[in-house]
Design a protein around this motif. Structure first.
Motif, PDB file in Angstrom:
ATOM      1  N   GLN A  71      -6.078 -40.432 -42.948  1.00 35.03           N
ATOM      2  CA  GLN A  71      -6.443 -39.416 -42.001  1.00 35.03           C
ATOM      3  C   GLN A  71      -7.441 -39.868 -41.069  1.00 35.03           C
ATOM      4  N   LEU A 164      -3.763 -33.548 -39.483  1.00 33.74           N
ATOM      5  CA  LEU A 164      -4.751 -34.070 -40.214  1.00 33.74           C
ATOM      6  C   LEU A 164      -5.352 -35.375 -39.689  1.00 33.74           C
ATOM      7  N   LEU A 237       7.292 -29.850 -60.780  1.00 31.32           N
ATOM      8  CA  LEU A 237       6.676 -29.515 -59.506  1.00 31.32           C
ATOM      9  C   LEU A 237       6.395 -30.722 -58.720  1.00 31.32           C
ATOM     10  N   GLU A 238       5.933 -31.826 -59.390  1.00 30.50           N
ATOM     11  CA  GLU A 238       5.545 -32.929 -58.737  1.00 30.50           C
ATOM     12  C   GLU A 238       6.635 -33.742 -58.403  1.00 30.50           C
ATOM     13  N   GLN A 329       7.370 -34.356 -50.299  1.00 32.05           N
ATOM     14  CA  GLN A 329       6.012 -33.644 -50.388  1.00 32.05           C
ATOM     15  C   GLN A 329       5.054 -34.422 -49.828  1.00 32.05           C
TER      16      GLN A 329
ATOM     17  N   THR B 425      -2.178 -32.865 -61.148  1.00 31.38           N
ATOM     18  CA  THR B 425      -1.485 -31.990 -60.151  1.00 31.38           C
ATOM     19  C   THR B 425      -2.166 -30.673 -59.774  1.00 31.38           C
ATOM     20  N   ALA B 440      -4.263 -31.792 -48.774  1.00 27.35           N
ATOM     21  CA  ALA B 440      -3.870 -32.784 -48.285  1.00 27.35           C
ATOM     22  C   ALA B 440      -5.439 -33.848 -48.084  1.00 27.35           C
ATOM     23  N   GLN B 443      -6.901 -34.352 -51.283  1.00 24.54           N
ATOM     24  CA  GLN B 443      -6.065 -35.431 -52.041  1.00 24.54           C
ATOM     25  C   GLN B 443      -6.617 -36.952 -51.805  1.00 24.54           C
ATOM     26  N   VAL B 455      -0.062 -33.094 -55.114  1.00 25.07           N
ATOM     27  CA  VAL B 455      -0.382 -31.816 -54.598  1.00 25.07           C
ATOM     28  C   VAL B 455       1.341 -31.213 -54.964  1.00 25.07           C
ATOM     29  N   ALA B 456       1.187 -29.984 -55.491  1.00 27.62           N
ATOM     30  CA  ALA B 456       2.486 -29.279 -55.654  1.00 27.62           C
ATOM     31  C   ALA B 456       2.327 -27.948 -55.200  1.00 27.62           C
ATOM     32  N   PRO B 457       3.187 -27.717 -53.927  1.00 27.55           N
ATOM     33  CA  PRO B 457       3.290 -26.354 -53.250  1.00 27.55           C
ATOM     34  C   PRO B 457       4.241 -25.533 -54.352  1.00 27.55           C
ATOM     35  N   VAL B 458       3.739 -24.319 -55.023  1.00 30.58           N
ATOM     36  CA  VAL B 458       4.520 -23.401 -55.430  1.00 30.58           C
ATOM     37  C   VAL B 458       4.495 -22.141 -55.068  1.00 30.58           C
TER      38      VAL B 458
END
Lengths: 382, 589
Positions: A71, A164, A237-238, A329, B425, B440, B443, B455-458
């Motif tokens: 970034q 970003l 999730l990951e 992701q 996570t 982000a 991270q 990063v886990a968007p839920v």
């Protein structure tokens, strides 16, 4: 009935067939010849586009000037860097150069160039390290800014940066890998599974056919999006890239095999009544040999067309899922999650071209696949 | 101990408003300067007539505020059509009389004498009396109602407020324990009509009363508006309550508007387009990009940056005990890292808040150094130690805590003393684009010292399930959202036995000394009637959290709104409901 191929098609090249073609009127022959060239050209153009995209994907690290994850926070939503050959005093430089720039309006994403120092843009510049084709370590990139080791040296962003501050061109190039591998692999597996099941159902008939085709009907009747979301829920999730790829391929194979299976079954059922199949059976060949040696080659062309139509469909589906956040992701890049930025209409108005570059790449691939499948389709009809 | 109205709203705020808010992404603070002056002009005398259209994200689900559990239902059923005993003046951030004209807390700090305003009537013309107030309290506490928000909000340590009717205009309220701010309870009561709903309460059918399918004419209200028509899922049209008690300086009965249309526009793109087409008059919580597009424009639509709202963004680690509830979801290795204060401090120093606020969120956010937003001007402590971005300090703290850096300078890897790679996570609500972007940035910041954070968007529901029920997570990027600035609004977040004590909820007894101390201080401030002493206690609580860092503050995003210039008396507030807090005063120019 489809025209037999393989050994039965050998007669097409026979002197007899040549005689028949020779007896056709010349204007018909020239028409067919032109049609043949057009078909070939279409297929070749399609293959060329697809091939080019794969070459780009293979050399993405070399072509990308920067690490797609890094970034540059001082440059969010920056427009493309202006490349100069003439400085503010009208001096012409031997090589193109860029100026450093700073953000002056975060809302309008307006940047001001600092014209006090020029930084030359060079081919084969040094940058981050990567493994070319997964084999050779290198830090050379197609182009980059010669920074003289200055950490504050400007960067060249040919497609600007995202929110970003990440280089959009680098992300677009790297994204091609995921998008161009996932869709085709899924299409390949879905067609393999679908063809196998369709052939078995069509050839065996009766209970096996009924069970398999009703299963296919059920799969085709299920709402695709619900199925996709259910499959996503089964994964952790990951989602690192490899796992995301497995997830998407699983989803696509699950929903894609049924259509191929139905087509394959139809083809097999039609060909099964052909004379050459009866002849093969009369010679005592095993069902597997009849099916895979004699029937399948003759059903191949429509199936190839189906697969080539599936390719863009799966690519678009992958794009759609990543767009919805189900696929790859952040900070990993795919054309779908890059395109998500275009869902903001206000941003889209400001940078329509830049935000839609992933859409252009998708368009190119779909165009290539369509040209190729169209050419194949016409060939299979003639 | 006080559990405010938004106990549930705080839930949806913590986890849902943050979503709605973030799906509409407010955003960015331009390097400390507000681009457009707050539209806090003088209140002017307006003209009666006309109609305005306001955008909500999801359709209101009930006109019965006791059954409302989401922001948009509360807006309509409680704030627009409800006649509240006490209201909050967003200009002064003080409570002002509503249907109750006056109230006085006795010396025991438990007994309150309440006087109702003379001549107040419901929308059907029926007089509003003390019996209606008593009926409302009965409805709030009725077990069959099981009001998702208000039963808890009106309970004090699980006990009810006793209400006694003195005469038609006077009541006596007895709180189960001394209270510092009785107004915060009174402001949770919108008086219900006993003559219209008494039978429903007796028969146990009050839950179903005033639903969206009810005949609008039978929805009797005491607020500024009453229901004119409903288009399910699309629109609710409110019209002027002809018997509303409030008048303007010139003596003209309020509200000015003939009707107020509440339009459901879920998609922010559609909302922005309709705002430009003048088919929507007011949109609250617009996206930063929409603000950017509008703030310099001289056309019919104006955008306003109201500064940091009360919603904050912070990160917390899972500090639940290992093996809790018989289900060992909490990883003992990671729990050891997260439980180390030096690790949390290091992470805090490694996050570049200024960059998040100024670049990632386009300047429509303010870097945060405590759990209270600087937008809470009355109660936020200004002298908390700043947590500066300091890579070296972060590395030093990690080294002191026994973490070892390996790898190369370009690609460092961090390990604990036992050789475990430091990776975790971070869950982030998928609906919040702003928080996804922050994640982000964080991270990348943590990567610089070798911490690998995924990063886990839920979805929000999943986030709640993991943080409140299963404890199956490593870290979360979310925040706190309150609708009123008073310290009592933060009780559910701070109290160790609360389900909203994010990092370690529902503690049987405080897990640490500092949490026990905060519990005690909360009790003390709830009983403290001296504002300065309350402020000092609340400052100490903020200081403890800033030192212990159970949550790592990141930013307070600004509230940005947009409205058509034809909206008169448009004086939006950074407090909910932003542009509609003075709905009765809005008029069409």
């Amino acid at each position: 009935m489809s025209k037999p191929t393989g050994r039965y098609q050998a007669m097409n090249g026979s002197p007899y067939m040549k005689d028949v073609r020779d007896k056709q009127p010349s204007h018909q022959r020239s028409h067919r010849g032109w049609s043949y060239v057009r078909r070939r050209a279409k297929s070749a153009a399609g293959l060329g586009i697809i091939g080019l995209l794969y070459v780009v994907a293979a050399f993405a690290d070399f072509l990308a000037p920067y690490d797609y994850r890094v970034q540059f926070r001082r440059e969010p939503l920056a427009p493309p860097t202006t490349i100069h050959v003439r400085d503010a005093r009208n001096n012409v430089y031997r090589s193109p150069f860029v100026y450093a720039r700073r953000l002056v309006d975060p809302f309008e994403h307006r940047y001001l160039e600092d014209t006090r120092r020029a930084y030359s843009v060079r081919l084969f510049a040094r940058g981050y390290s990567y493994k070319l084709l997964g084999l050779f370590t290198s830090d050379r990139h197609l182009f980059g800014v010669h920074s003289d080791g200055r950490p504050d040296a400007p960067r060249v962003h040919l497609l600007g940066t995202d929110a970003l501050g990440r280089d959009r061109l680098s992300r677009l190039l790297i994204a091609s890998r995921f998008s161009l591998v996932t869709g085709p692999l899924a299409a390949l597996f879905a067609s393999a599974v679908g063809t196998l099941l369709g052939c078995v159902a069509g050839y065996a008939g009766r209970t096996i056919d009924t069970v398999m085709m009703r299963t296919a009907d059920i799969m085709m009747a299920l709402p695709t999006l619900v199925l996709m979301l259910a499959a996503r829920a089964a994964f952790p999730l990951e989602l690192p890239p490899r796992r995301a790829m497995i997830l998407l391929i699983t989803i696509f194979v699950t929903i894609g095999w049924a259509e191929v299976a139905r087509l394959a079954r139809g083809q097999v059922m039609t060909l099964r009544r052909s004379g050459f199949v009866s002849a093969a059976e009369a010679l005592g060949l095993s069902p597997m040999r009849v099916l895979f040696r004699h029937i399948l080659p003759n059903a191949a062309r429509p199936l190839i067309v189906q697969v080539s139509l599936m390719l863009p469909a799966f690519l678009l589906a992958e794009t759609g899922l990543s767009f919805l956040g189900v696929g790859l992701q952040e900070p990993e890049a795919s054309w779908g999650n890059m395109l998500a930025a275009a869902s903001d209409i206000t941003l889209l108005r400001l940078h329509p071209f830049l935000l839609l570059t992933p859409a252009f790449a998708i368009f190119l691939f779909v165009l290539g696949a369509c040209l190729f499948s169209d050419g194949m389709l016409r060939r299979s009809k003639t | 101990m006080r559990f405010m109205l938004l106990r549930r709203l705080v839930i949806s705020a913590l986890l849902a408003v943050s979503l709605t808010a973030s799906s509409c992404q407010q955003g960015i603070e331009p390097a400390g300067s507000q681009k457009q002056a707050e539209p806090r002009g003088e209140r002017v005398v307006g003209t009666r007539g006309g109609s305005l259209t306001y955008r909500v994200i999801s359709p209101p689900k009930t006109f019965n505020y006791l059954m409302a559990s989401d922001v948009d239902s509360l807006l309509v059923s409680f704030l627009l059509i409800g006649g509240r005993l006490v209201e909050l003046d967003h200009d002064t951030q003080r409570y002002v009389p509503g249907v109750a004209e006056a109230w006085k807390l006795a010396g025991d700090e438990r007994t309150l004498e309440l006087t109702l305003r003379d001549g107040v009537r419901f929308s059907d013309g029926h007089p509003l009396t003390a019996d209606d107030v008593l009926f409302t309290f009965r409805a709030i506490y009725d077990e069959r109602m099981a009001s998702p928000v208000f039963r808890d909000a009106m309970s004090i340590g699980g006990r009810r407020i006793d209400v006694f009717v003195v005469d038609a205009n006077h009541l006596r309220l007895v709180f189960p324990e001394p209270v510092a701010v009785p107004e915060s309870y009174l402001s949770n009561v919108a008086v219900l009509p006993r003559h219209a709903l008494g039978e429903d309460l007796n028969q146990g059918t009050l839950r179903e009363a005033y639903n969206m399918a009810s005949d609008p004419r039978r929805v009797v209200t005491a607020g500024a508006f009453m229901v004119q028509s409903v288009s399910p899922g699309n629109r609710v049209t409110l019209e002027r309550n002809p018997h509303y008690w409030k008048r303007d300086q010139a003596g003209t009965p309020l509200p000015y508007l003939d009707s107020l249309v509440i339009d459901v526009v879920g998609d922010p793109n559609s909302a922005f387009t309709r705002l430009e087409q003048n088919t929507l008059d007011i949109v609250d919580r617009i996206r930063p990009t929409d603000y950017a597009a509008l703030y310099k424009r001289e056309g019919a639509v104006r955008a306003f940056d109201l500064g940091p709202g009360l919603t904050t963004d912070h990160l917390w680690f899972n500090l639940n005990e290992v093996g809790r509830g018989g289900d060992p979801k909490v990883d003992s290795v990671k729990r050891a890292w997260f439980g180390d204060l030096r690790f949390r401090r290091a992470v805090s120093h490694l996050i570049d808040r200024d960059s998040i606020a100024s670049a990632t969120l386009q300047g429509l956010a303010t870097p945060l150094h405590g759990f209270v937003s600087p937008g809470n001007r009355a109660w936020a402590a200004n002298d908390l130690p700043r947590i500066d971005y300091d890579l070296e300090r972060g590395r030093t703290l990690l080294g002191e805590a026994g973490f070892i850096a390996r790898g190369t300078p370009d690609a460092p890897e961090l390990y604990d003393a036992k050789g475990n790679r430091i990776e975790f996570t971070l869950l982030v609500p998928v609906e919040s684009q702003a928080r996804t972007m922050m994640a982000a940035v964080i991270q990348e910041d943590l990567t610089r010292v070798g911490i690998r954070m995924q990063v886990a968007p839920v979805e929000n529901g999943e986030l709640i399930r993991r943080t409140v029920q299963s404890y199956d997570y490593d870290a979360v990027l979310s925040g706190v959202s309150v609708t009123e600035p008073d310290p009592s609004s933060y009780v559910n977040f701070l109290l160790s036995n609360s389900p909203l004590h994010q990092w370690h909820p529902k503690q049987a007894k405080p897990a640490s000394d500092w949490e026990a101390r905060i519990d005690e201080m909360l009790t003390a401030q709830a009983r403290e009637t001296d504002t300065e002493r309350r402020r000092a206690v609340f400052r100490d609580i903020q200081l403890i959290l800033a030192e212990q860092l159970p949550v790592i503050p990141i930013s307070a995003r600004h509230v940005t709104t947009a409205a058509n210039v034809r909206v008169g008396n448009n004086r939006p507030s950074m407090l909910f409901p932003h542009s509609l807090w003075n709905a009765e005063e809005l008029f069409v120019r």
